[in-house]
Scaffold this motif. Sequence first.
Motif, mmCIF file in Angstrom:
data_model
loop_
_atom_site.group_PDB
_atom_site.id
_atom_site.type_symbol
_atom_site.label_atom_id
_atom_site.label_comp_id
_atom_site.label_asym_id
_atom_site.label_seq_id
_atom_site.Cartn_x
_atom_site.Cartn_y
_atom_site.Cartn_z
ATOM 1 N N GLY A 254 0.789 -1.240 -0.011
ATOM 2 C CA GLY A 254 0.044 -0.019 0.170
ATOM 3 C C GLY A 254 0.818 1.266 0.027
ATOM 4 O O GLY A 254 0.162 2.415 -0.090
ATOM 5 N N LYS A 255 2.095 1.241 -0.022
ATOM 6 C CA LYS A 255 3.004 2.384 0.079
ATOM 7 C C LYS A 255 4.025 2.329 -0.859
ATOM 8 O O LYS A 255 4.618 1.112 -1.151
ATOM 9 C CB LYS A 255 3.509 2.604 1.519
ATOM 10 C CG LYS A 255 2.647 2.848 2.435
ATOM 11 C CD LYS A 255 3.166 2.555 3.715
ATOM 12 C CE LYS A 255 4.201 3.751 4.168
ATOM 13 N NZ LYS A 255 4.678 3.801 5.877
ATOM 14 N N PRO A 256 4.327 3.340 -1.599
ATOM 15 C CA PRO A 256 5.417 3.609 -2.547
ATOM 16 C C PRO A 256 6.808 3.541 -1.664
ATOM 17 O O PRO A 256 6.884 3.871 -0.760
ATOM 18 C CB PRO A 256 5.309 4.744 -3.230
ATOM 19 C CG PRO A 256 4.677 5.575 -2.385
ATOM 20 C CD PRO A 256 3.850 4.783 -1.466
ATOM 21 N N LEU A 257 7.803 2.855 -2.381
ATOM 22 C CA LEU A 257 9.230 2.619 -1.752
ATOM 23 C C LEU A 257 10.240 3.612 -2.183
ATOM 24 O O LEU A 257 10.386 3.667 -3.661
ATOM 25 C CB LEU A 257 9.624 1.272 -2.071
ATOM 26 C CG LEU A 257 11.206 0.991 -1.431
ATOM 27 C CD1 LEU A 257 11.255 1.094 0.127
ATOM 28 C CD2 LEU A 257 11.688 -0.510 -1.916
ATOM 29 N N VAL A 258 10.808 4.595 -1.490
ATOM 30 C CA VAL A 258 11.755 5.360 -1.901
ATOM 31 C C VAL A 258 13.049 4.997 -1.305
ATOM 32 O O VAL A 258 13.002 5.092 0.236
ATOM 33 C CB VAL A 258 11.265 7.021 -1.477
ATOM 34 C CG1 VAL A 258 12.362 7.758 -2.125
ATOM 35 C CG2 VAL A 258 10.148 7.286 -1.933
ATOM 36 N N ILE A 259 13.897 4.846 -2.047
ATOM 37 C CA ILE A 259 15.233 4.529 -1.337
ATOM 38 C C ILE A 259 16.319 5.733 -1.776
ATOM 39 O O ILE A 259 16.553 6.153 -2.767
ATOM 40 C CB ILE A 259 16.013 3.453 -2.012
ATOM 41 C CG1 ILE A 259 15.125 2.071 -1.768
ATOM 42 C CG2 ILE A 259 17.563 2.974 -1.642
ATOM 43 C CD1 ILE A 259 15.384 0.986 -2.853
ATOM 44 N N LEU A 260 16.931 6.539 -0.577
ATOM 45 C CA LEU A 260 17.766 7.278 -0.434
ATOM 46 C C LEU A 260 19.074 6.738 -0.600
ATOM 47 O O LEU A 260 19.707 6.471 0.341
ATOM 48 C CB LEU A 260 17.375 8.528 0.393
ATOM 49 C CG LEU A 260 15.825 9.056 0.697
ATOM 50 C CD1 LEU A 260 16.053 9.769 2.072
ATOM 51 C CD2 LEU A 260 15.780 9.859 -0.543
ATOM 52 N N ALA A 261 19.624 6.797 -1.803
ATOM 53 C CA ALA A 261 21.080 6.266 -1.787
ATOM 54 C C ALA A 261 22.136 7.462 -1.638
ATOM 55 O O ALA A 261 22.265 8.168 -2.480
ATOM 56 C CB ALA A 261 21.284 5.531 -3.106
#
Length: 311
Positions: A254-261
């Motif tokens: 139910g949630k977008p995934l954001v990866i801060l690299a």
Amino acid sequence: MSLTNQKTTEEIALGIRRRVFFHTMKNKGGYLSQACSAAESLALLYNEFLKLGEPTLPKVPLPFRGVPSADNPDAFTGAGYHGPAAPEYDRFIISPAHYALVIYCALIEVGRMDEHALDHFNKDGSSVEMIGAEHSPGMEVTTGSLAQGLSMAAGVAFARKRRNEPGKVWVYMSDGEFQEGQTWECLAAMAHHGIDNIRVIVDVNRQQCDGAMSSVLDLGDLASRVAAFGATCRSIDGHDLQAMRDAADSAEAGKPLVILANTSPFQGMNFLQKRFPRLHYVRFKSAEERLEMQAALAAELGVSPNEMEGA
């Protein structure tokens, strides 16, 4: 998904940096720091994360054939280097168009494009543009001014979710795009609609064309802000391959995934630290500086004198 099946992700990352280095030296300038910061994440995407089919465009890119329209059957988009847009395959949207050279080198390293493609770089009539557009290799859309790619990708992901397509939508972004309001509107919309088939990787190298981001428009605690907009946010070392793998596997329903690299714009080329934060596009101030930089970076990248011929 690599087509070579012969290189490790570490080797591909090094290969990306080396190719961008050679190109920059040969052409007396280039987007060198983006290769430093993005090599690991792009190597992981193309070699491990993305589920892609065989390319549908020739390995030596076609010349520009005009923009897509109903009246132009010869037009094409660079998405052909990612294979067909079938339901079972992933889609990959590249938002920062100035990363084009790094994308081209990644495509070459994983066998999706011929190394001679760079002979056409930034030439009149070529699709291999310095600032990628929808016809450039690896580019599916023209992202306009910075920060439009995420919204386009979210629309594609929402449509795929409604059609129950198994393929995911991956997005590559730069941290400067979080200085734009459209990015935050898109995050809110994705959270509201439960768009959870999207994976966003952000190159957080903290530098932009005007200098250090902290001196232009500081983003503060970016991870907390992204999470507050309803996304699952993972802030990790963008040069740590296992940390990237773990983050990519940590999506929540139910949630977008954001990866801060979190990355360094001089990773693997520490000599560039002398130029920070003026690293957006590396030009040489003199012939002497070019020779000094060439020698220093070649040593760091393990480049032999024979390999430097012609660069």
